[in-house]
Design a protein around this motif. Structure first.
Motif, PDB file in Angstrom:
ATOM      1  N   LEU A  57       1.222  -1.280   0.029  1.00  0.00           N
ATOM      2  CA  LEU A  57      -0.366   0.043   0.190  1.00  0.00           C
ATOM      3  C   LEU A  57       0.840   1.504   0.248  1.00  0.00           C
ATOM      4  CD1 LEU A  57      -2.874  -1.413   2.101  1.00  0.00           C
ATOM      5  CD2 LEU A  57      -3.040  -0.588   0.289  1.00  0.00           C
ATOM      6  N   GLY A  76       0.003   3.640  -2.929  1.00  0.00           N
ATOM      7  CA  GLY A  76      -1.509   3.517  -3.216  1.00  0.00           C
ATOM      8  C   GLY A  76      -1.230   3.038  -4.693  1.00  0.00           C
ATOM      9  N   SER A 113      -6.774  -4.541   0.351  1.00  0.00           N
ATOM     10  CA  SER A 113      -8.232  -3.774   0.467  1.00  0.00           C
ATOM     11  C   SER A 113      -8.588  -3.221   1.616  1.00  0.00           C
ATOM     12  CB  SER A 113      -9.337  -4.889   0.161  1.00  0.00           C
ATOM     13  OG  SER A 113      -9.328  -5.380  -0.081  1.00  0.00           O
ATOM     14  N   GLU A 127      -6.630  -0.279   2.679  1.00  0.00           N
ATOM     15  CA  GLU A 127      -7.356   0.541   1.475  1.00  0.00           C
ATOM     16  C   GLU A 127      -7.811   1.688   2.152  1.00  0.00           C
ATOM     17  OE1 GLU A 127      -6.286   3.462  -1.401  1.00  0.00           O
ATOM     18  OE2 GLU A 127      -4.887   2.234  -0.177  1.00  0.00           O
ATOM     19  N   SER A 163      -7.277   5.285   2.674  1.00  0.00           N
ATOM     20  CA  SER A 163      -8.243   6.869   1.732  1.00  0.00           C
ATOM     21  C   SER A 163      -9.084   7.243   2.351  1.00  0.00           C
ATOM     22  CB  SER A 163      -8.892   5.700  -0.067  1.00  0.00           C
ATOM     23  OG  SER A 163     -10.029   5.272   0.687  1.00  0.00           O
ATOM     24  N   ARG A 220      -0.264   9.788   2.727  1.00  0.00           N
ATOM     25  CA  ARG A 220      -0.160   8.292   2.668  1.00  0.00           C
ATOM     26  C   ARG A 220       0.120   7.684   3.913  1.00  0.00           C
ATOM     27  NH1 ARG A 220      -2.371   4.262  -0.038  1.00  0.00           N
ATOM     28  NH2 ARG A 220      -3.729   5.597  -1.500  1.00  0.00           N
TER      29      ARG A 220
END
Length: 527
Positions: free
Chosen positions: A179, A182, A343, A346, A350, A360
């Motif tokens: 991650l 990104g 996921s 993330e 996000s 980030r």
């Protein structure tokens, strides 16, 4: 890819997918996890093999694909993560639901990584004595040693050590590394991991169906038992499994879709990701059922017992290369789990970036610190049940009870509220109009009916049914377990989940949002 003008720096920092393939692999990798490999097979066995497939197939088209279309579409329409997308469409109440969803997903990530840590330990053990055929050993260091299958002995021995704690740190490190930049590093990871998952599963299928009696398991899996279809439990199981299987209600699909161009065909994307996910489940069912029938194994029980005891027991009886196949199976679990964990993290990261404008690295740290702490708690090796009447250790009891409440209720609850907000407040017709602007296969008025009436009714029925079982028709979940010094777990864990998720959702919803960047000229995919 054919670029128009380069995106400005703020859009580049947030990320865009370099290709449609990268997005599809990432989204399907998110959906394909531990549950696809073993939970589906366990449910299929519990509900009668072929009797489970027709309701499951109906659930895919009645609920799974329509909700996925909705979650993808709000991401591409707004270019924002789940809570901020809902805020843009339905206001602050939508944002609150989004943050509650993501915080529940963080709780789920905590114990999900613990499961992957155990799988990583078993993967390493498969190269040693774990897969030796016919071996038994005492359940040391438990109080009343008994003999059992070697895989079961190894699992509980590992559970009572500190090694899983090191393993979960390794899993978190792999997840964060994927991650770090990104979409750029996510794509690089899934382009390797997802094809490997399919390859390893195909290897297990070939081995399973070539075993004596293996094809009997395949026949059982795909032979419809029409008498079973009339049972309400079968339909409840099919619709629940579909929502869990596609990772709906977690905010992950909206986050991934927010990195797509606005002209993306989300009907096409939803069909591809859903069918890839369900296709993987079907072939996993073939691999597992062929093995179960070849060695007369009983898959009844939890996903943990099927993953760590039953299937390894079958692999240990293979006529050759048991270590290689044992390693392949646990490698498959780890890879499928890591793509899902990516996921889950993330989705929250996000949202923090969108809400606060944080870098980030800062957003990932905000997710990783509580996540690692929760994962370490789920792997605590202190023994509270030496007779192994239930789960044995503090960590496994923590995982079991948290999973029952956080996973069992949050996804369905978010799905219910999400469909009501999108169907009635934003308007199902408005959402359908946006989707149809870029869809080759046009959605009809049936989509509105599903989003406004059918799907909320199904989800509400399942939630009420489950609450009746948990709160009225039996003792509180976990209250009958031999828990020793942590006998407060069954009350405190669900309360901590409820209070914690509501507090985080309230905090983020009430604070001011960072200014939204100007809408970039996003690169378009070649058609």
């Amino acid at each position: 890819m054919a670029d128009s003008t380069p995106p400005p720096s703020d859009a580049a920092d947030r990320g865009i997918w370099s290709s449609k393939l990268g997005f599809v692999l990432a989204a399907s990798g998110s959906a394909i996890g531990l549950g696809n490999i073993v939970f589906f097979a366990s449910n299929a066995y519990q509900f009668g093999g072929g009797a489970f497939y027709l309701p499951y197939f109906i659930a895919l088209f009645v609920m799974g694909i329509p909700v996925m279309i909705a979650e993808f579409s709000i991401g591409t329409r707004t270019g924002r993560s789940f809570p901020m997308a809902l805020r843009a469409l339905v206001g602050k109440r939508g944002e609150f639901v989004g943050w509650w969803s993501l915080t529940s997903a963080l709780f789920i990530t905590m114990y999900y990584v613990a499961l992957l840590g155990w799988a990583l330990c078993m993967m390493v053990a498969a190269l040693g004595g774990l897969m030796e055929p016919g071996a038994t050993a005492p359940f040391e260091p438990f109080l009343e040693p008994t003999s059992g299958p070697n895989a079961q002995v190894y699992f509980f021995k590992i559970l009572a050590t500190w090694w899983p704690m090191l393993a979960v740190i390794a899993i978190w490190a792999m997840t964060l590394l994927a991650l770090w930049k990104g979409t750029e590093t996510i794509e690089k990871t899934v382009r390797v991991a997802v094809p490997l998952m399919w390859l390893f599963m195909i290897v297990l299928i070939v081995r399973g169906v070539t075993l004596p009696g293996g094809t009997d398991g395949v026949m059982y899996l795909f032979t419809p038992d029409l008498s079973g279809i009339s049972k309400p439990d079968v339909w409840k199981g099919a619709f629940s499994q579909m929502f869990f299987s596609l990772s709906l209600g977690l905010g992950t699909m909206t986050a991934y879709a927010s990195y797509l161009p606005k002209d993306s065909d989300q009907v096409n994307n939803s069909f591809m990701v859903s069918l890839l996910n369900c296709g993987f489940e079907y072939i996993a069912g073939i691999a597992i059922f062929s093995m179960l029938f070849a060695f007369s194994l009983n898959p009844a029980g939890s996903s943990i017992s099927l993953s760590f005891f039953v299937i390894p027991q079958g692999i240990s009886a293979f006529p050759f290369a048991v270590k290689a196949f044992g390693f392949a199976f646990f490698f498959l679990i780890v890879m499928a789990g890591v793509t899902s964990a990516i996921s889950l993290v993330e989705g929250m990261a996000s949202a923090i970036i969108d809400k606060t404008g944080a870098r980030r690295a800062t957003a990932l740290a905000c997710v990783a610190v509580p996540g690692v702490v929760g994962s370490l708690i789920a792997t605590l090796p202190m023994i509270v049940d030496p007779g192994l009447g239930e789960n044995g250790t503090v960590g496994l009891n923590f995982l079991d009870i948290l999973d029952h409440w956080a996973f069992g209720y949050s996804l369905l609850t978010v799905g219910l509220i999400e469909t009501i907000l999108l169907g009635w407040v934003f308007g199902a017709a408005n959402l359908r109009a946006f989707v149809n602007e870029h869809a080759a296969l046009q959605l009809g008025a049936w989509f509105d009916v599903l989003l406004k009436f059918v799907i909320p009714a199904i989800l509400a029925t399942v939630i009420v049914w489950n609450l009746w079982i948990d709160l009225v028709d039996g003792p509180l979940y976990g209250s009958t377990y031999p828990l020793g010094a942590v006998d407060w777990f069954p009350v405190v864990i669900p309360l901590a989940w409820i209070v914690g998720t509501l507090a985080v959702a309230t905090y983020f919803t009430s604070r001011d949002s960072a200014p939204e960047p100007a809408e970039p000229a996003v690169a378009q995919f070649e058609h």
